[in-house]
Design an enzyme around this catalytic site. Sequence first.
Site, PDB file in Angstrom:
ATOM      1  N   TYR A  35      22.864  38.802  43.263  1.00 22.16           N
ATOM      2  CA  TYR A  35      22.849  38.576  41.814  1.00 22.16           C
ATOM      3  C   TYR A  35      22.067  37.300  41.493  1.00 22.16           C
ATOM      4  O   TYR A  35      21.210  37.291  40.593  1.00 22.16           O
ATOM      5  CB  TYR A  35      24.283  38.468  41.290  1.00 22.16           C
ATOM      6  CG  TYR A  35      24.372  38.151  39.819  1.00 22.16           C
ATOM      7  CD1 TYR A  35      24.378  36.820  39.374  1.00 22.16           C
ATOM      8  CD2 TYR A  35      24.437  39.152  38.868  1.00 22.16           C
ATOM      9  CE1 TYR A  35      24.449  36.513  38.028  1.00 22.16           C
ATOM     10  CE2 TYR A  35      24.506  38.857  37.512  1.00 22.16           C
ATOM     11  CZ  TYR A  35      24.519  37.536  37.098  1.00 22.16           C
ATOM     12  OH  TYR A  35      24.586  37.237  35.765  1.00 22.16           O
ATOM     13  N   ASP A  36      22.352  36.215  42.224  1.00 20.19           N
ATOM     14  CA  ASP A  36      21.653  34.941  42.001  1.00 20.19           C
ATOM     15  C   ASP A  36      20.150  35.095  42.204  1.00 20.19           C
ATOM     16  O   ASP A  36      19.345  34.517  41.466  1.00 20.19           O
ATOM     17  CB  ASP A  36      22.191  33.866  42.949  1.00 20.19           C
ATOM     18  CG  ASP A  36      23.619  33.446  42.624  1.00 20.19           C
ATOM     19  OD1 ASP A  36      24.031  33.631  41.465  1.00 20.19           O
ATOM     20  OD2 ASP A  36      24.304  32.948  43.533  1.00 20.19           O
ATOM     21  N   GLU A 113      33.134  17.774  43.487  1.00 15.19           N
ATOM     22  CA  GLU A 113      34.357  18.564  43.639  1.00 15.19           C
ATOM     23  C   GLU A 113      34.041  19.860  44.375  1.00 15.19           C
ATOM     24  O   GLU A 113      32.879  20.244  44.517  1.00 15.19           O
ATOM     25  CB  GLU A 113      34.947  18.912  42.266  1.00 15.19           C
ATOM     26  CG  GLU A 113      35.119  17.745  41.319  1.00 15.19           C
ATOM     27  CD  GLU A 113      35.381  18.213  39.897  1.00 15.19           C
ATOM     28  OE1 GLU A 113      36.252  19.084  39.707  1.00 15.19           O
ATOM     29  OE2 GLU A 113      34.694  17.717  38.979  1.00 15.19           O
ATOM     30  N   LYS A 115      33.675  23.811  44.652  1.00 20.01           N
ATOM     31  CA  LYS A 115      33.418  24.943  43.749  1.00 20.01           C
ATOM     32  C   LYS A 115      34.316  26.098  44.177  1.00 20.01           C
ATOM     33  O   LYS A 115      34.012  26.819  45.125  1.00 20.01           O
ATOM     34  CB  LYS A 115      31.956  25.362  43.781  1.00 20.01           C
ATOM     35  CG  LYS A 115      31.653  26.418  42.721  1.00 20.01           C
ATOM     36  CD  LYS A 115      30.189  26.783  42.679  1.00 20.01           C
ATOM     37  CE  LYS A 115      29.926  27.751  41.535  1.00 20.01           C
ATOM     38  NZ  LYS A 115      30.738  28.977  41.607  1.00 20.01           N
ATOM     39  N   GLU A 173      40.511  26.799  37.647  1.00 15.64           N
ATOM     40  CA  GLU A 173      40.272  28.036  38.396  1.00 15.64           C
ATOM     41  C   GLU A 173      41.590  28.553  38.958  1.00 15.64           C
ATOM     42  O   GLU A 173      42.329  27.823  39.617  1.00 15.64           O
ATOM     43  CB  GLU A 173      39.302  27.752  39.544  1.00 15.64           C
ATOM     44  CG  GLU A 173      38.622  28.974  40.094  1.00 15.64           C
ATOM     45  CD  GLU A 173      37.262  29.221  39.439  1.00 15.64           C
ATOM     46  OE1 GLU A 173      36.580  30.163  39.863  1.00 15.64           O
ATOM     47  OE2 GLU A 173      36.887  28.487  38.499  1.00 15.64           O
ATOM     48  N   CYS A 408      40.603  58.653  73.574  1.00 17.70           N
ATOM     49  CA  CYS A 408      40.167  57.268  73.773  1.00 17.70           C
ATOM     50  C   CYS A 408      38.743  57.242  74.318  1.00 17.70           C
ATOM     51  O   CYS A 408      38.440  57.930  75.304  1.00 17.70           O
ATOM     52  CB  CYS A 408      41.115  56.567  74.743  1.00 17.70           C
ATOM     53  SG  CYS A 408      40.565  54.910  75.211  1.00 17.70           S
TER      54      CYS A 408
END
Length: 670
Positions: A35-36, A113, A115, A173, A408
């Site tokens: 998306y970025d 801080e 995110k 958040e 197996c």
Amino acid sequence: MESIIQQINQLRTSLRHHEHQYHVLDAPEIPDAEYDRMMQQLRDLEAQHPELVTNDSPTQRVGAAPLDAFEQVEHEVPMLSLDNVFDEESYLAFDKRVHDRLKTAEPLTFCCELKLDGLAVSLLYENGELVRAATRGDGTTGENITANVRTIRAIPLRLHGDNVPRRVEVRGEVFMPQAGFEQLNEEARRKGGKVFANPRNAAAGSLRQLDPRITAKRPLTFFCYGVGLLDGGELPRSHIQCLMQFKAWGLPVSERVKLCTGSDQVIAFYRQIEQDRAGLGFDIDGVVIKVDDLVLQEQLGFVARAPRWATAFKFPAQEQITQVREVEFQVGRTGAITPVARLEPVQVAGVIVSNATLHNADEIERLGLRIGDTVIVRRAGDVIPQVVGVVMEQRPDDTKEITFPSQCPVCGSDIERVEGEAVARCTGGLFCAAQRKEALKHFVSRRALDVDGMGDKIIEQLVEKQYVENPADLFQLTAGKLTGLDRMGPKSAQNLIAALEKAKQTTFARFLYALGIREVGEATAANLAAHFRTLDNLRAADIETLKSVPDVGEVVAKHVMNFLSEEHNQKVIEELEKVVSWPEPQQIVVEEIDSPFAGKTVVLTGSLTILSRDEAKDRLTALGAKVSGSVSKKTHLVIAGEAAGSKLAKAQELGIKVIDEAEMIRLLGE
């Protein structure tokens, strides 16, 4: 020009679709990194062709519109998002823009801080009382989630102190710690319910439940990081002092906050947090960097969708897109059959990933996965990479169905799946070479008998050459036999024999853990050892006696009984008893111990910062406590460290007393 217009329109359409999936439906189809990438591509094109920018472009807004299922809330002060930087060069460009706009060359002080990777919320307090909670929504309009937020115990319903403004809107958040997320998914798998792809989705899905009683059962927590509306009061003039004020009001604030002067200190903080990330106990995806001085923040102002005085310095993506080439099936220590996806190699969180776990048949069905699919792969910290989603819009025509085996793949024995369990298992037991290898690896591991130098590759060779079939055979090895292994010289062989000799002296708890009984972890093994004191006593116990031990319920009791009554296991244990020994456990007379922990069943949860978990266990046990790995009605006390998850939530649900690490240290000293 037409091709550029077409490219821009395609990007806008795709971004709007994914915004809706992410912000409104809480069902993202692509990783954040993808998306970025698309958003940055659109920004670049619009910067090159400003005449093509439109008011409804995704670059001009924060998110997507809310659903109609919740009452809508107009944010009096818009909840903007942050611009991102992805490397040091981009961060330095941000730093330069800030300096240029302020017309100063002096180093600036930034508040750095974590995110957090959760859901942004707004908390409105009037005269100190929580009156409304809302989601960010599109930044202008959110959803009223007050009833759900009131169930989150980390959020105070009333602020502390006398200097509370008449109206103050705190922003932060809501997120789900990793331990709580894992337990939530485990319970969902057992019940055949919805499994969440990651903690962020779990937090969002939990907050947006129409029934607050469901939210109340979810292990959510909260950190605040800013303020929106302020009326009838004052705040300090620096951001970090605001955080301290929030803390004084009783609002939770992350401890990992630091003032950094100049870009070198900021980058050093970023690198340190990236290094510590896996041990935090909750997901973050970067570091938020804010100019600390609020007067300077006002001077810098905002662009359309974000403040100029802050940026998010994001970590390398923990999710990426790749293709499934094949699916293979691995056999574990207890016979569990685990499907593993073989992938086109892709870099995730700085590591090349070519394999990812698919957990079990139910997970394959839930994902709707086929060989040849394009998938989202996630790798967080030290967690084994896993496939968390299928990109259906990129599915080719020639995909193949994944067929779960009935025999197996290692020994050919039948595979069975017990009703009510998600895991299918090979029935071959120690006849199966794969199970033998994994059982032996567990037996010599650091927390079991701790045979120094006995690595996985050595175990695999010992089994393949048929030198060893069970744990007792390890103690019959000779240096001469070991020198027949690859890369094993006489000196290394002698060292390994010495390590095996040393491992013969252990503890009853380690011995029980080393046996590899299903669902008997370290804590349960320690509780069994403390309760029964000898192997003979344990062998003589019935189901009801076993169930009287902390951490042992019906299922674990049956696993212990079945293991100890199986003829092959009995023979192996008899052989081990001839060579392995441990001191007689000291009888702890609880009545004679003057301690608030004496005779109490105690559970540790979250991250401890003063003592290590092992140190805390040892000191509690020495004072007569029984340290358990799970919370139940038998639990007397829960000690909650940072980012405590589902165990804390369950303790609160059951009304069990909870203390923090500082209180534990104080009580240990009494």
